[in-house]
Design an enzyme around this catalytic site. Structure first.
Site, short mmCIF file in Angstrom:
data_model
loop_
_atom_site.label_atom_id
_atom_site.label_comp_id
_atom_site.label_asym_id
_atom_site.label_seq_id
_atom_site.Cartn_x
_atom_site.Cartn_y
_atom_site.Cartn_z
N ASN A 71 0.71 -1.18 0.38
CA ASN A 71 -0.34 -0.01 -0.06
C ASN A 71 0.79 1.55 -0.11
O ASN A 71 0.15 2.29 -0.14
CB ASN A 71 -0.65 0.04 1.31
CG ASN A 71 -2.04 -0.88 1.26
OD1 ASN A 71 -2.08 -1.45 2.89
ND2 ASN A 71 -1.92 -1.66 0.33
N CYS A 189 -6.82 -1.12 -9.08
CA CYS A 189 -5.56 -1.31 -8.88
C CYS A 189 -4.76 -2.84 -8.64
O CYS A 189 -3.19 -2.93 -8.51
CB CYS A 189 -5.07 -0.28 -7.13
SG CYS A 189 -5.41 0.97 -7.13
#
Ligand SMILES: [Zn+2]
Length: 260
Positions: A71, A189
């Site tokens: 992330n 993503c």
């Protein structure tokens, strides 16, 4: 019961209070405002950073996930020591450190049909920083139902898109896309990748729209048009979006029953 800004607040926000379109009154509106950010990820991170820095009084942040190493390339609210921590907790630590005046309300849950109404009802503006079509349509429908303005955004690879919706006034996300695409057509993503700075650009536009809306700079909002950002070509363009009278979310009830 609007109270004056403190000396410290005037100093902290002086550079935006100086902006002729903003000023001290706008700063008081921001301080009294409540913004809900759904997703503490690639879009929610820059949006939350700038909204906290700008002095939004209450920032709700919804995200069920914990911080993972993959992330950190784009979700700038979180740092390496936060891996394994709830994203909303990490967000609260980061934002409070930036601006202790902001009341950050963490919701470590998935925004779903069971809790959407209760969570969203308290807020004046929503930033959609979610990464699933299901959530995007839910945010749209609940915002239309409750009459809450929101900023939509989506990002993939080197591209992004964003639009602001004012219920009852402008076209909604469902006027543009009637329903979520079939799963095989979905690029997200996780599956297709994203450049962190592209998410940063879009999330920052969302924060700008929130500030404009909350301070009454409404004429130039990104309504009835979808802004498309192509980072590879480094071009922005916008496409007009018309309100659909038959829209399942914001269409008028007479049109809906006529089409049923
Ligand atoms: Zn609509």
């Amino acid at each position: 019961m609007t109270t004056r800004l403190t000396t410290e607040q005037i100093e902290r926000y002086s550079r935006q209070i100086m902006v002729p379109d903003l000023g001290g009154r706008a700063q008081m509106h921001l301080r009294d405002a409540r913004v809900l950010i759904i997703g503490a990820g690639g879009l929610g991170s820059p949006a939350a950073f700038y909204l906290a820095a700008a002095g939004i009084g209450t920032l709700g942040i919804v995200d069920p996930d914990k911080v993972e190493l993959s992330n950190l390339q784009r979700q700038i609210l979180h740092a390496t020591p936060d891996i394994g921590r709830h994203k909303v907790e990490s967000a609260k630590i980061t934002l409070t450190r930036l601006n202790p005046d902001v009341d950050v309300k963490p919701y470590p849950v998935r925004f779903d049909p069971g809790n959407a109404h209760e969570i969203a009802a308290d807020y004046k503006f929503i930033v959609d920083g979610s990464d699933s079509f299901e959530t995007k349509f839910l945010i749209n429908d609940i915002a239309i139902k409750l009459g809450i303005a929101f900023s939509h955004a989506g990002i993939v690879r080197l591209q992004g898109q964003t639009m602001t919706v004012i219920p009852g006034k402008s076209a909604c996300y469902r006027c543009l896309f009637q329903a979520p695409p079939p799963p095989e057509e979905i690029l997200n993503c996780q599956a297709s990748g994203i450049l962190g700075a592209v998410a940063g650009t879009l999330g920052t536009i969302q924060a700008t729209e929130a500030v404009k809306f909350l301070t009454g700079i409404e004429e130039g909002l990104l309504t009835d048009r979808l802004l498309i950002y192509d980072a590879k070509q480094m071009r922005f363009r916008d496409v007009a979006v018309q309100r659909d009278p038959y829209c399942a979310s914001c269409g008028d009830p007479a049109s809906k029953s006529a089409s049923a």
